[in-house]
Design a protein around this motif. Structure first.
Motif, short mmCIF file in Angstrom:
data_model
loop_
_atom_site.label_atom_id
_atom_site.label_comp_id
_atom_site.label_asym_id
_atom_site.label_seq_id
_atom_site.Cartn_x
_atom_site.Cartn_y
_atom_site.Cartn_z
N GLU A 1 -21.88 -20.82 -27.10
CA GLU A 1 -21.27 -20.08 -25.98
C GLU A 1 -21.68 -20.66 -24.63
O GLU A 1 -20.88 -20.74 -23.70
CB GLU A 1 -21.66 -18.59 -26.03
CG GLU A 1 -21.09 -17.82 -27.20
CD GLU A 1 -21.87 -18.03 -28.50
OE1 GLU A 1 -21.39 -17.57 -29.55
OE2 GLU A 1 -22.96 -18.66 -28.45
N LYS B 1 -19.19 -22.45 -21.92
CA LYS B 1 -19.15 -21.99 -20.52
C LYS B 1 -19.33 -23.18 -19.58
O LYS B 1 -18.66 -23.28 -18.54
CB LYS B 1 -20.24 -20.94 -20.27
CG LYS B 1 -20.21 -20.38 -18.86
CD LYS B 1 -21.39 -19.45 -18.61
CE LYS B 1 -21.39 -19.00 -17.15
NZ LYS B 1 -22.63 -18.28 -16.78
N ASN C 1 -16.16 -25.08 -19.42
CA ASN C 1 -15.18 -24.36 -18.58
C ASN C 1 -15.36 -24.73 -17.11
O ASN C 1 -14.37 -24.95 -16.39
CB ASN C 1 -15.35 -22.85 -18.75
CG ASN C 1 -14.53 -22.29 -19.88
OD1 ASN C 1 -14.08 -23.03 -20.75
ND2 ASN C 1 -14.32 -20.99 -19.88
N GLU D 1 -12.42 -26.45 -15.03
CA GLU D 1 -11.89 -25.76 -13.84
C GLU D 1 -11.97 -26.66 -12.61
O GLU D 1 -11.03 -26.72 -11.81
CB GLU D 1 -12.68 -24.47 -13.59
CG GLU D 1 -12.27 -23.33 -14.51
CD GLU D 1 -13.21 -22.14 -14.42
OE1 GLU D 1 -14.06 -22.10 -13.48
OE2 GLU D 1 -13.12 -21.25 -15.29
N TYR E 1 -6.32 -27.40 -20.38
CA TYR E 1 -7.24 -26.28 -20.21
C TYR E 1 -6.60 -24.95 -20.60
O TYR E 1 -7.26 -24.06 -21.15
CB TYR E 1 -7.74 -26.24 -18.77
CG TYR E 1 -8.84 -25.23 -18.51
CD1 TYR E 1 -9.83 -24.98 -19.46
CD2 TYR E 1 -8.89 -24.54 -17.30
CE1 TYR E 1 -10.84 -24.06 -19.20
CE2 TYR E 1 -9.89 -23.61 -17.05
CZ TYR E 1 -10.86 -23.38 -18.00
OH TYR E 1 -11.86 -22.46 -17.76
N LYS E 2 -5.30 -24.81 -20.38
CA LYS E 2 -4.59 -23.59 -20.82
C LYS E 2 -4.65 -23.46 -22.33
O LYS E 2 -4.91 -22.37 -22.86
CB LYS E 2 -3.13 -23.63 -20.35
CG LYS E 2 -2.93 -23.15 -18.92
CD LYS E 2 -1.46 -23.19 -18.51
CE LYS E 2 -1.28 -22.70 -17.07
NZ LYS E 2 0.10 -22.92 -16.59
N LYS F 1 -8.16 -22.44 -23.31
CA LYS F 1 -8.49 -21.04 -23.01
C LYS F 1 -7.83 -20.06 -23.97
O LYS F 1 -8.39 -19.00 -24.25
CB LYS F 1 -8.09 -20.71 -21.57
CG LYS F 1 -9.05 -21.27 -20.53
CD LYS F 1 -8.92 -20.58 -19.18
CE LYS F 1 -7.59 -20.90 -18.53
NZ LYS F 1 -7.52 -20.38 -17.14
N LEU G 1 -10.23 -19.77 -26.74
CA LEU G 1 -11.41 -19.01 -26.33
C LEU G 1 -11.12 -17.51 -26.26
O LEU G 1 -11.93 -16.70 -26.70
CB LEU G 1 -11.92 -19.48 -24.96
CG LEU G 1 -12.45 -20.92 -24.86
CD1 LEU G 1 -13.02 -21.15 -23.46
CD2 LEU G 1 -13.53 -21.20 -25.89
N LEU G 2 -9.94 -17.16 -25.74
CA LEU G 2 -9.56 -15.75 -25.64
C LEU G 2 -9.46 -15.11 -27.01
O LEU G 2 -9.89 -13.98 -27.22
CB LEU G 2 -8.24 -15.61 -24.89
CG LEU G 2 -8.32 -15.68 -23.36
CD1 LEU G 2 -6.95 -15.82 -22.76
CD2 LEU G 2 -9.01 -14.43 -22.81
N ASN H 1 -12.71 -14.16 -28.18
CA ASN H 1 -13.44 -13.34 -27.21
C ASN H 1 -14.52 -14.13 -26.48
O ASN H 1 -15.65 -13.65 -26.28
CB ASN H 1 -14.08 -12.11 -27.90
CG ASN H 1 -13.05 -11.09 -28.29
OD1 ASN H 1 -12.12 -10.82 -27.53
ND2 ASN H 1 -13.19 -10.52 -29.47
N ASP I 1 -13.95 -15.66 -23.36
CA ASP I 1 -13.47 -15.95 -22.01
C ASP I 1 -14.61 -15.68 -21.03
O ASP I 1 -15.18 -14.61 -21.01
CB ASP I 1 -12.27 -15.06 -21.66
CG ASP I 1 -11.59 -15.48 -20.38
OD1 ASP I 1 -11.54 -16.69 -20.13
OD2 ASP I 1 -11.14 -14.60 -19.65
#
Length: 294
Positions: free
Chosen positions: A145, A149, A152, A156, A280-281, A284, A287-288, A291, A293
């Protein structure tokens, strides 16, 4: 035995090819550390004044590992100040000011208490990968995790790079700083990022071959969003997998993210995601579902 002069600033000492005046630096604060092993022609310092720490990157001195001219190093550092302003972002080290001094040029950043994930001066490979004190080794031992992160933050920032019409040149794990206490990632050393459109005028571009796309080795190739996508996929394999061994066996983050990373590092540009934003979309979405995010 070498006969290079030793410079002492407060409690910090280092060697240069010839003497250089750093009185301007001591006026900014007390020097508490030096980074003098780069081959870029820059030398960097940690300074502190009234409890406030700053990071100073300087060109103009003849550093031991740099074979070019100080004038070239100064010109490069001058030109990259606008990069940090154009690409200003919460995940990028923050540029505070920049100025000329008599014999050089300096960029001053807020200090970030992170460790570089490619500390080649203190943990040269293979120690980088297997020494328990190596920042990279410790990062790879973090829970998945935390590493997701961190990625991410990297993705970003590079969506922001893309939106501002730049391409990431020479981005590698040495450009990543990680604060293990607070689990925060920052990006540094974006000095060679280029405005689009950018054509490869060198053949082999600057950078670490571990993270470079085929077109970064090809004279006259277009370096664009899909090149950035390859770079992001390669970084994902570096932080979540076996770096250049891109087998699923070495991958820590599940089948769906693995397939996204594999698509990102396709040799054929047309088979990759069209942009870091698209990549990246897709990332994500997975990742969503898990859970995760951040």
């Amino acid at each position: 035995m070498n006969h290079f002069p030793t410079i002492t600033l407060g409690k910090v000492s280092f060697q240069l090819k010839e003497l250089h005046d750093f009185e301007w630096l001591t006026r900014l604060g007390q020097v508490f550390c030096v980074f003098d092993e780069q081959d870029s022609g820059n030398i960097s310092f940690g300074i502190e004044i009234d409890g406030l720490k700053r990071f100073v990157k300087y060109a103009g001195a003849k550093t031991l590992r740099y074979s070019g001219s100080p004038e070239d190093a100064i010109a490069r550092l001058k030109s990259c100040a606008s990069l940090y302003e154009d690409l200003n972002h919460p995940h990028l080290v923050n540029l505070v000011e920049y100025f000329e001094v008599e014999k050089g040029y300096a960029l001053v950043f807020d200090w970030f208490d992170g460790e570089c994930l490619h500390p080649h001066w203190s943990f040269p490979p293979p120690q980088k990968y297997n020494h328990p004190d190596s920042p990279f080794y410790r990062f790879k031992k973090l829970p998945i995790e935390y590493r997701l992160k961190s990625l991410n933050s990297i993705f970003e920032f590079h969506v922001n790079v893309e939106k501002n019409n730049y391409v990431a040149v020479d981005f590698y794990d040495g450009s990543i700083l990680y604060d293990f206490k607070n689990n925060i990632t920052k990006i540094c050393d974006i000095d060679l990022y280029m405005k689009r459109p950018f054509i490869n005028f060198m053949g082999r571009l600057w950078g670490s071959s571990r993270f470079m796309s085929p077109e970064e080795f090809m004279l006259d190739a277009v370096i664009d969003e899909r090149t950035n996508v390859f770079n992001m996929g390669a970084i994902a394999f570096g932080l979540l997998g076996g770096e250049l061994d891109r087998s699923f066996l070495k991958w820590d983050a599940g089948q769906e993210l693995y397939e996204i990373a594999v698509k990102a590092v396709e040799e054929d540009k047309s088979c990759r995601y069209s942009s870091v934003e698209e990549f990246y979309k897709a990332w994500k979405v997975v990742l969503l579902k898990a859970n995760l995010d951040f």
